[in-house]
Design a protein around this motif. Structure first.
Motif, short mmCIF file in Angstrom:
data_model
loop_
_atom_site.label_atom_id
_atom_site.label_comp_id
_atom_site.label_asym_id
_atom_site.label_seq_id
_atom_site.Cartn_x
_atom_site.Cartn_y
_atom_site.Cartn_z
N TYR A 87 0.77 -1.30 -0.11
CA TYR A 87 0.01 -0.05 -0.15
C TYR A 87 0.97 1.38 0.08
CZ TYR A 87 -3.51 3.22 1.81
OH TYR A 87 -4.24 4.47 2.10
N ASP B 110 0.90 -8.94 -0.19
CA ASP B 110 -0.45 -8.35 -0.11
C ASP B 110 -0.54 -7.20 -1.14
OD1 ASP B 110 -3.09 -8.33 1.48
OD2 ASP B 110 -2.29 -6.30 1.71
N ASN C 168 -11.82 -4.76 7.21
CA ASN C 168 -12.49 -4.05 7.79
C ASN C 168 -13.95 -3.98 8.30
OD1 ASN C 168 -10.01 -2.06 7.69
ND2 ASN C 168 -10.61 -2.03 5.50
N GLN D 29 -9.20 -8.94 7.25
CA GLN D 29 -7.92 -7.93 7.35
C GLN D 29 -8.16 -6.61 8.01
OE1 GLN D 29 -5.12 -6.05 4.18
NE2 GLN D 29 -5.08 -8.05 3.99
N LEU E 6 2.55 -1.98 11.91
CA LEU E 6 3.65 -1.08 12.57
C LEU E 6 2.92 0.42 12.79
CD1 LEU E 6 6.89 -2.10 10.52
CD2 LEU E 6 6.12 -2.98 12.61
N GLU F 162 1.80 2.40 10.91
CA GLU F 162 2.36 3.16 9.62
C GLU F 162 3.25 4.27 10.29
OE1 GLU F 162 -0.92 5.13 7.71
OE2 GLU F 162 -1.54 3.34 6.49
N LYS G 141 4.88 -3.01 5.54
CA LYS G 141 5.24 -2.43 4.03
C LYS G 141 6.66 -1.35 4.63
CE LYS G 141 5.44 1.68 2.09
NZ LYS G 141 6.01 3.16 2.56
N SER G 142 7.47 -1.68 3.52
CA SER G 142 8.71 -0.87 3.60
C SER G 142 9.29 -0.64 2.25
CB SER G 142 9.67 -1.31 4.51
OG SER G 142 10.84 -0.22 4.41
N VAL G 143 9.80 0.39 1.76
CA VAL G 143 10.56 0.45 0.47
C VAL G 143 11.82 0.41 0.69
CG1 VAL G 143 8.52 1.68 -0.64
CG2 VAL G 143 10.40 2.89 0.39
N ARG H 178 15.00 -2.44 5.76
CA ARG H 178 13.88 -2.54 6.83
C ARG H 178 13.05 -3.79 6.23
NH1 ARG H 178 11.60 3.64 6.85
NH2 ARG H 178 13.61 4.55 8.22
N1 LIG Z 1 -7.11 -3.91 3.94
C1 LIG Z 1 -7.04 -2.63 4.14
O1 LIG Z 1 -7.90 -1.67 4.26
C2 LIG Z 1 -5.45 -1.88 4.51
C3 LIG Z 1 -5.40 -0.71 4.78
C4 LIG Z 1 -4.07 -0.43 4.94
C5 LIG Z 1 -3.18 -1.32 4.67
N2 LIG Z 1 -3.07 -2.55 4.32
C6 LIG Z 1 -2.39 -3.57 3.85
O2 LIG Z 1 -1.20 -3.70 5.00
C7 LIG Z 1 0.16 -3.23 4.65
C8 LIG Z 1 1.04 -2.82 5.75
O3 LIG Z 1 0.15 -1.62 6.24
P1 LIG Z 1 0.83 -0.13 6.05
O4 LIG Z 1 1.59 -0.28 4.58
O5 LIG Z 1 -0.24 0.92 6.01
O6 LIG Z 1 1.63 0.22 7.42
P2 LIG Z 1 2.67 -0.27 8.11
O7 LIG Z 1 3.20 -1.57 7.50
O8 LIG Z 1 2.29 -0.41 9.51
O9 LIG Z 1 3.89 0.64 8.07
C9 LIG Z 1 4.54 1.23 6.93
C10 LIG Z 1 5.35 2.29 7.48
O10 LIG Z 1 6.55 2.03 8.39
C11 LIG Z 1 7.66 2.06 7.78
N3 LIG Z 1 8.67 1.15 8.30
C12 LIG Z 1 8.40 0.04 7.88
N4 LIG Z 1 9.32 -1.06 8.34
C13 LIG Z 1 10.04 -0.03 9.23
C14 LIG Z 1 11.16 -0.43 10.15
N5 LIG Z 1 11.92 -1.66 10.25
N6 LIG Z 1 11.88 0.77 10.78
C15 LIG Z 1 11.23 1.90 10.61
N7 LIG Z 1 10.31 2.09 9.55
C16 LIG Z 1 9.66 1.38 9.05
C17 LIG Z 1 7.70 2.41 6.23
O11 LIG Z 1 8.37 3.35 5.89
P3 LIG Z 1 9.58 2.98 4.71
O12 LIG Z 1 8.49 2.28 3.47
O13 LIG Z 1 9.91 4.41 4.17
O14 LIG Z 1 10.49 1.99 5.02
C18 LIG Z 1 6.13 3.05 6.20
O15 LIG Z 1 5.99 4.49 6.51
C19 LIG Z 1 -0.09 -2.41 3.58
O16 LIG Z 1 1.01 -2.18 2.76
C20 LIG Z 1 -1.37 -3.14 2.97
O17 LIG Z 1 -0.77 -4.38 2.05
C21 LIG Z 1 -4.54 -3.27 4.05
#
Ligand SMILES: NC(=O)c1ccc[n+]([C@@H]2O[C@H](COP(=O)([O-])OP(=O)(O)OC[C@H]3O[C@@H](n4cnc5c(N)ncnc54)[C@H](OP(=O)(O)O)[C@@H]3O)[C@@H](O)[C@H]2O)c1
Length: 283
Positions: free
Chosen positions: A20, A44, A136, A157, A186, A188, A228-230, A234
């Protein structure tokens, strides 16, 4: 780490990689390629992320046998209803360059989700998806869907991290055999999670970062997490959580961080329903 077994017996890796908000398609492709290199075997994505094609390209180039990688994707609100869901599914398969999905999810609990679910049931019975679920869904809609369907969702999810632990929803899900998948595991990066003193203190005992502690806390409870991370380092860090276990005190201390309310997405409000209905995308 053990896989997550769903109610139909299908197994999903307990840790996956989410894409995402990776709008740059080259970056998305690189991220998925790194994740696959590091050993992630669940990716995902979603129709509305606009990056299914990049995920498909990375998977094709990685040349890992299809049966060894699980792919989940989601249908967005505008594609809901029976016909729309079937059409969106076909585009998703084309973009991902595969002939089946491991997990197909309804993205939001809005619109004609009953019609979408009929389509998902048919796709499942035709063997075109290995498992089906929702995202959700709060208890009332989840029960409504279960009571009005042939097949119950295997996954919900949901936003799930130390600040939003979804205790009441997870209890209903457990009673109904619906497995939790944690999005934003995490948080976000919000609320200073990576500098949180409790997570840092626990991590220091094991030589792990706060991110690794959180992902271990989730997976140790049998919750699938999809961080998620780019950033390559990480992505690797987030996957490197199989070599330690949290003890009961650690688990308890993290449980105490719950605020009891959503931090990122409050689906149960007119504002969010309106905002999300307004989001359109091209697949
Ligand atoms: N079903 C739904 O409604 C829904 C909603 C939201 C998300 N999702 C899914 O869930 C996945 C994960 O959620 P998310 O992307 O919203 O948030 P997340 O994984 O909780 O957090 C991602 C954020 O944390 C940073 N990050 C990741 N690993 C890190 C580390 N080890 N140290 C420091 N910073 C770190 C990333 O930055 P960088 O990328 O800059 O490293 C990014 O800013 C999504 O990608 C998507 O596939 C689903």
């Amino acid at each position: 780490m053990e896989d997550l077994q769903l109610s139909n017996g299908f197994e999903l890796p307990i840790l996956g990689y989410g894409v995402y908000q990776i709008d740059d398609l080259d970056e998305c492709k690189r991220g998925v390629a790194s994740a696959l290199d590091d050993g992630y075997r669940l990716i995902d994505t979603a129709a509305c992320y606009g990056n299914e094609r990049a995920v498909g390209d990375a998977l094709s180039e990685a040349a890992i046998p299809r049966g060894e990688v699980s792919i989940s994707s989601k249908v967005w609100i505008q594609q809901k209803g029976y016909e729309g869901t079937i059409q969106s599914f076909e585009k998703t398969l084309m973009n991902l360059q595969t002939d089946y999905l491991d997990l197909y999810l309804i993205h939001m609990p809005y619109g004609d989700y009953q019609g979408s679910w009929r389509a998902m049931e048919d796709l499942y019975e035709q063997g075109r998806v290995r498992a089906i679920g929702v995202c959700n869904f709060l208890p009332d809609r989840l029960i409504d869907l279960i009571l009005s369907s042939r097949i119950a969702p295997m996954v919900n999810q949901i936003e799930l991290h130390p600040f939003t632990q979804q205790i009441a929803l997870r209890k209903v899900m457990a009673e109904q055999g619906v497995a939790p998948m944690a999005w934003a595991p995490l948080a976000e990066g919000r609320r200073g999670i990576f500098d949180n003193p409790v997570l840092k203190r626990i991590g220091q005992r094991y030589g792990k970062t706060p991110a690794q502690v959180v992902l271990r806390w989730l997976t140790q409870q049998g919750i699938c997490a999809i961080p998620k991370s780019v950033h390559e380092e990480r992505i690797r860090e987030n996957h490197n959580i199989a070599d330690f276990s949290l003890d009961d005190d650690d688990m308890h201390d993290i449980s105490a961080m719950d605020t009891g309310v959503p931090l990122i997405l409050d689906v149960d409000t007119p504002e969010e329903a309106t905002r999300l209905h307004g989001i359109s995308h091209t697949q």
